[in-house]
Motif scaffolding. Structure first.
Motif, PDB file in Angstrom:
ATOM      1  N   ILE A  93       0.831  -1.203   0.000  1.00 38.00           N
ATOM      2  CA  ILE A  93       0.000   0.000   0.000  1.00 38.00           C
ATOM      3  C   ILE A  93       0.862   1.248   0.000  1.00 38.00           C
ATOM      4  N   VAL A 137       2.273   1.692  -3.629  1.00 36.85           N
ATOM      5  CA  VAL A 137       1.362   2.173  -4.660  1.00 36.85           C
ATOM      6  C   VAL A 137       0.982   3.633  -4.423  1.00 36.85           C
ATOM      7  N   ASN A 138       1.004   4.058  -3.174  1.00 36.67           N
ATOM      8  CA  ASN A 138       0.694   5.465  -2.892  1.00 36.67           C
ATOM      9  C   ASN A 138       1.818   6.398  -3.329  1.00 36.67           C
ATOM     10  N   ARG A 139       3.002   5.858  -3.588  1.00 36.11           N
ATOM     11  CA  ARG A 139       4.107   6.678  -4.078  1.00 36.11           C
ATOM     12  C   ARG A 139       4.163   6.728  -5.598  1.00 36.11           C
ATOM     13  N   SER A 159      -0.851   3.508 -12.237  1.00 33.22           N
ATOM     14  CA  SER A 159      -1.202   4.826 -11.711  1.00 33.22           C
ATOM     15  C   SER A 159      -2.533   4.827 -10.973  1.00 33.22           C
ATOM     16  N   HIS A 160      -3.323   3.759 -11.129  1.00 34.94           N
ATOM     17  CA  HIS A 160      -4.634   3.693 -10.473  1.00 34.94           C
ATOM     18  C   HIS A 160      -4.708   2.599  -9.414  1.00 34.94           C
ATOM     19  N   ARG A 181      -3.710   2.833  -6.395  1.00 28.39           N
ATOM     20  CA  ARG A 181      -4.138   3.441  -5.137  1.00 28.39           C
ATOM     21  C   ARG A 181      -5.657   3.567  -5.075  1.00 28.39           C
ATOM     22  N   VAL A 241      -6.984   0.295  -3.746  1.00 32.45           N
ATOM     23  CA  VAL A 241      -6.773   0.209  -2.302  1.00 32.45           C
ATOM     24  C   VAL A 241      -7.846   1.001  -1.565  1.00 32.45           C
ATOM     25  N   SER A 242      -8.152   2.183  -2.076  1.00 30.01           N
ATOM     26  CA  SER A 242      -9.149   3.031  -1.442  1.00 30.01           C
ATOM     27  C   SER A 242     -10.534   2.400  -1.489  1.00 30.01           C
ATOM     28  N   ASN A 291      -7.954  -5.217  -8.419  1.00 31.39           N
ATOM     29  CA  ASN A 291      -6.945  -5.017  -9.468  1.00 31.39           C
ATOM     30  C   ASN A 291      -7.363  -5.708 -10.771  1.00 31.39           C
TER      31      ASN A 291
END
Length: 305
Positions: free
Chosen positions: A26, A29-31, A62-63, A65, A68-69, A89
């Motif tokens: 997590i 992917v947020n980075r 790029s998506h 995150r 995850v949300s 995913n």
């Protein structure tokens, strides 16, 4: 700066680790960088027109995150967060495959439907061993009913806040807001309230336990019973026919008249006295002939079997 650090700076798409725990994934992917609308459109066109898999990979990465949300919204079903992300995913990749930038919609808006659809499907398949929702309407009711029940509990000010079932007024409220029949709300509420039952007893249940496996099995379709039934049918037809062939004509007729023929009224064959009158002998003699014939037939059936 180490070579690996320098590589990460030059290639931000390599930040997602191949191994590690969920928190590391997590955080990684947020980075990952967020694409601008121009970049998103360019990559989407490259993938659609040139089948550029690298462009598709950047759209997916790029998506991540977003998945995850969205997956966090479904943690209340008791399923592993990692599995929810994985299914989301898959939905994201399906969305990228079908995304058309010419429609003027951002990928984030288009992908939401596919991500949620895959997560919904996973929850319905794995939340209970027995499916609680099979039709589209039932699925919609399933997810909305859980969230509405929680809101109704939060809004309740009486002392009965911890009850698990809905009141008649709450059922009417849910049915009205979801535009479904009151009976459908009650049925889904019953399905959600019902717990799973083990098919087989656990060790702690003891010898007196009576689990569903004891009465749910269809013994008529059990393989050994089917073979036994098939063998009985063969003995009742071919076996008996061959056994009758070893008898002389008189013995065969006596056996057939006694045991194999049925009268028009549904009653059995002739009695010993009736056959005795036909042959002009005593009933005891007919019984002796019948006994000898049965002995020969049993021997013939044993050889056939």
């Amino acid at each position: 700066m180490t070579p690996s650090t320098a590589l990460a700076v030059r290639d931000p798409w390599s930040l997602v680790p191949s191994l590690g725990n969920l928190d590391a994934y997590i955080a990684a992917v947020n980075r990952l960088p967020i694409l601008t609308q121009e970049e998103e459109t360019r990559y989407a066109r490259q993938y659609r027109e040139q089948n550029d898999l690298e462009a598709a990979r950047k759209l997916v990465m790029s998506h991540l995150r977003l998945v995850v949300s969205v997956s966090r919204q479904y943690l209340g079903y008791g399923l592993p967060h990692g599995d929810l992300i994985q299914e989301g995913n898959i939905g994201l990749m399906k969305a990228v495959k079908r995304f058309d930038p010419a429609q003027g919609v951002r990928l984030v808006s288009y992908a939401l439907h596919w991500i949620k659809a895959e997560i919904h499907e996973y929850i319905l398949k794995n939340w209970r061993m027995v499916k609680v929702a099979t039709t589209k309407a039932q699925r919609k009711l399933f997810f909305n009913l859980r969230s509405m029940k929680q809101h109704l509990k939060d809004d309740a000010a009486d002392a009965d806040t911890h009850r698990s079932t809905l009141t008649d007024r709450e059922i009417d409220t849910v049915a009205r807001e979801l535009n479904v029949k009151r009976e459908e709300v009650i049925e889904m509420e019953t399905r959600l309230a019902g717990g799973d039952v083990a098919l087989e007893p656990t060790v702690e249940d003891g010898e007196e336990s009576y689990a569903p496996i004891a009465y749910l099995a269809d013994e008529s379709q059990e393989p050994t019973r089917l073979l036994e039934a098939q063998r009985r049918d063969e003995l009742a037809t071919d076996g008996v026919a061959r056994a009758l062939e070893v008898l002389d004509p008189r013995s065969r007729r006596i056996v057939e008249e006694r045991w194999l023929k049925v009268n028009d009224d549904g009653s059995g064959g002739k009695t010993l006295h009736e056959l005795a009158a036909d042959y002009g002998v005593s009933a005891e003699r007919i019984r002796q002939i019948e006994a000898a014939a049965m002995k020969k037939m049993r021997k013939a059936l044993a050889e056939y079997a």
